[in-house]
Design a protein around this motif. Sequence first.
Motif, PDB file in Angstrom:
ATOM      1  N   ARG A 113       1.087  -1.379  -0.224  1.00  0.00           N
ATOM      2  CA  ARG A 113       0.026   0.163  -0.185  1.00  0.00           C
ATOM      3  C   ARG A 113       0.905   0.863  -0.577  1.00  0.00           C
ATOM      4  O   ARG A 113       2.164   1.106  -0.030  1.00  0.00           O
ATOM      5  CB  ARG A 113      -0.960  -0.002   1.281  1.00  0.00           C
ATOM      6  CG  ARG A 113      -2.001  -0.992   0.949  1.00  0.00           C
ATOM      7  CD  ARG A 113      -2.691  -1.133   2.518  1.00  0.00           C
ATOM      8  NE  ARG A 113      -1.891  -0.649   4.274  1.00  0.00           N
ATOM      9  CZ  ARG A 113      -2.695  -0.139   4.902  1.00  0.00           C
ATOM     10  NH1 ARG A 113      -3.586   0.487   5.086  1.00  0.00           N
ATOM     11  NH2 ARG A 113      -1.400  -1.362   5.790  1.00  0.00           N
ATOM     12  N   ALA A 122       0.684   5.761  -0.091  1.00  0.00           N
ATOM     13  CA  ALA A 122       0.456   6.886   0.149  1.00  0.00           C
ATOM     14  C   ALA A 122       0.825   7.930  -0.484  1.00  0.00           C
ATOM     15  O   ALA A 122       1.131   8.275  -1.561  1.00  0.00           O
ATOM     16  CB  ALA A 122       0.718   8.190   1.396  1.00  0.00           C
ATOM     17  N   SER A 182     -10.284   8.261   3.363  1.00  0.00           N
ATOM     18  CA  SER A 182      -9.537   6.845   3.992  1.00  0.00           C
ATOM     19  C   SER A 182     -10.681   5.173   3.454  1.00  0.00           C
ATOM     20  O   SER A 182     -11.538   5.556   3.344  1.00  0.00           O
ATOM     21  CB  SER A 182     -10.168   7.418   5.194  1.00  0.00           C
ATOM     22  OG  SER A 182     -10.079   5.751   6.546  1.00  0.00           O
ATOM     23  N   THR A 207     -10.153  -0.568   6.657  1.00  0.00           N
ATOM     24  CA  THR A 207      -8.827  -0.214   7.800  1.00  0.00           C
ATOM     25  C   THR A 207      -8.593   0.343   8.423  1.00  0.00           C
ATOM     26  O   THR A 207      -7.829   0.262   9.208  1.00  0.00           O
ATOM     27  CB  THR A 207      -8.153  -0.470   6.314  1.00  0.00           C
ATOM     28  OG1 THR A 207      -7.990   0.753   5.405  1.00  0.00           O
ATOM     29  CG2 THR A 207      -7.829  -1.697   5.670  1.00  0.00           C
ATOM     30  N   SER A 219      -8.992   4.668  10.089  1.00  0.00           N
ATOM     31  CA  SER A 219      -8.717   6.051   9.895  1.00  0.00           C
ATOM     32  C   SER A 219      -7.530   6.360  10.511  1.00  0.00           C
ATOM     33  O   SER A 219      -6.476   7.011  10.571  1.00  0.00           O
ATOM     34  CB  SER A 219      -9.585   7.307  10.029  1.00  0.00           C
ATOM     35  OG  SER A 219      -9.929   7.181  11.240  1.00  0.00           O
ATOM     36  N   TRP A 254      -3.333   5.397   9.678  1.00  0.00           N
ATOM     37  CA  TRP A 254      -2.568   4.477   8.912  1.00  0.00           C
ATOM     38  C   TRP A 254      -1.189   4.690   9.815  1.00  0.00           C
ATOM     39  O   TRP A 254      -0.858   5.351  10.371  1.00  0.00           O
ATOM     40  CB  TRP A 254      -1.914   5.387   8.291  1.00  0.00           C
ATOM     41  CG  TRP A 254      -3.832   6.403   7.585  1.00  0.00           C
ATOM     42  CD1 TRP A 254      -4.620   5.308   7.779  1.00  0.00           C
ATOM     43  CD2 TRP A 254      -3.702   7.045   6.377  1.00  0.00           C
ATOM     44  NE1 TRP A 254      -5.459   5.696   6.182  1.00  0.00           N
ATOM     45  CE2 TRP A 254      -4.824   6.727   5.375  1.00  0.00           C
ATOM     46  CE3 TRP A 254      -2.974   7.489   6.084  1.00  0.00           C
ATOM     47  CZ2 TRP A 254      -5.157   7.754   4.589  1.00  0.00           C
ATOM     48  CZ3 TRP A 254      -3.924   8.938   4.838  1.00  0.00           C
ATOM     49  CH2 TRP A 254      -5.039   8.417   4.196  1.00  0.00           C
ATOM     50  N   THR A 255      -0.231   2.632   9.967  1.00  0.00           N
ATOM     51  CA  THR A 255       0.985   2.312  10.335  1.00  0.00           C
ATOM     52  C   THR A 255       1.642   2.701   9.328  1.00  0.00           C
ATOM     53  O   THR A 255       1.616   1.672   8.466  1.00  0.00           O
ATOM     54  CB  THR A 255       0.708   1.541  11.213  1.00  0.00           C
ATOM     55  OG1 THR A 255      -0.508   1.635  12.343  1.00  0.00           O
ATOM     56  CG2 THR A 255       1.409   1.380  11.675  1.00  0.00           C
ATOM     57  N   SER A 260       2.323   5.547  14.313  1.00  0.00           N
ATOM     58  CA  SER A 260       0.587   5.151  13.369  1.00  0.00           C
ATOM     59  C   SER A 260       0.813   6.826  14.108  1.00  0.00           C
ATOM     60  O   SER A 260       0.242   7.175  14.607  1.00  0.00           O
ATOM     61  CB  SER A 260      -0.073   4.059  14.844  1.00  0.00           C
ATOM     62  OG  SER A 260       0.219   3.169  14.065  1.00  0.00           O
ATOM     63  N   VAL A 276      -4.559   6.215   1.058  1.00  0.00           N
ATOM     64  CA  VAL A 276      -3.817   5.323   1.356  1.00  0.00           C
ATOM     65  C   VAL A 276      -4.667   4.412   0.187  1.00  0.00           C
ATOM     66  O   VAL A 276      -5.832   3.881   0.678  1.00  0.00           O
ATOM     67  CB  VAL A 276      -3.570   4.588   2.469  1.00  0.00           C
ATOM     68  CG1 VAL A 276      -3.092   3.574   2.682  1.00  0.00           C
ATOM     69  CG2 VAL A 276      -2.636   5.657   3.610  1.00  0.00           C
ATOM     70  N   LEU A 300       4.223   1.820   4.813  1.00  0.00           N
ATOM     71  CA  LEU A 300       2.862   1.728   4.880  1.00  0.00           C
ATOM     72  C   LEU A 300       3.106   0.137   6.256  1.00  0.00           C
ATOM     73  O   LEU A 300       3.682  -0.751   4.842  1.00  0.00           O
ATOM     74  CB  LEU A 300       1.836   1.512   4.272  1.00  0.00           C
ATOM     75  CG  LEU A 300       1.397   3.048   4.198  1.00  0.00           C
ATOM     76  CD1 LEU A 300       0.912   3.310   2.946  1.00  0.00           C
ATOM     77  CD2 LEU A 300       0.160   3.365   4.841  1.00  0.00           C
TER      78      LEU A 300
END
Length: 300
Positions: free
Chosen positions: A163, A165, A191, A195, A197, A199-200, A209, A236, A260
């Motif tokens: 994935r 961004a 978003s 999964t 909102s 994001w890690t 995160s 993402v 990600l």
Amino acid sequence: MDTLANLKAFLAVAGSGSFSAAARSLDLAPSVVTKRVDQLERAVRRPLFRRTTRRVSLTEAGERLLPRVRASVAEVEEVLAALARPDRDLEGHLRVKMPTTLGILYLGPVLAAFQSRHPRVSLDVVLTDRPLNPIEEGFDLALGAFPQAFRGALDVPLCPLERIACASPAFLAANGTPQHPRDLAAFDALSFLPTGSTWTFGSRSGPISVTVNPRLSANDNHVILAAAREGNGIAVLPRYVAGPALRAGALVQVLAAFPLSEMWLKAVVPENRARVPRLVALLDFLREHIGGQPPWEREE
């Protein structure tokens, strides 16, 4: 005790909600069906049905037992049918769950090719992006990328799902480009609902995160992609969705130094179905066409 006959009686009563209707479907006397269900209840040491003068319904134990019995009886009947067939051609039915966007773009054609190779296998395909327990919901195989594991089911890894961004050049020109994941708090975000909102991202010092403020949330990545191309925020997206727009310059990757967290496409298979020949063949076919280098990476 004829266990298979008792299990079939249980399924017939559960399906019809009536001992008399189950007896008619099995061409048996109602007393025989009642006796078989009673034997099964004694074997499991708990009632499987609530009986009133007006209706018959499953108890909590019956509800839990139903999908397992259905799968077990189907497997036994399949084995018996296979022994009776004079040939070794794959035959029968498979119920498959797969993610919506990945299914439309790539997995659908793979399943079509599988059926072309095995024309006597029928498929029931359900597209959904939520995680599900294939045992409880009656699937032979559930494809997805969620980390959940289920008791009595096997996880079969297929391929990584990268994935990224990304945003449109126009959005970045108007709003600037984030240099660190924490900068995303100041940007409009797009978003993907399944999964969430948060994001890690990865970094040299460990995972980071970030909870973003979505301007748009959607449960389909095509909707997210359209909004990102229009310049409505940072998204993402899986590379298999964003790839064509990236190659065309309609989207630009951001935060490339902070990858990600990786997700894996996997097949979740009930343990008691794992040796069914047509299911084994489908898993092998998926590994052949999706495993290793996925088709979207071969398009790069």
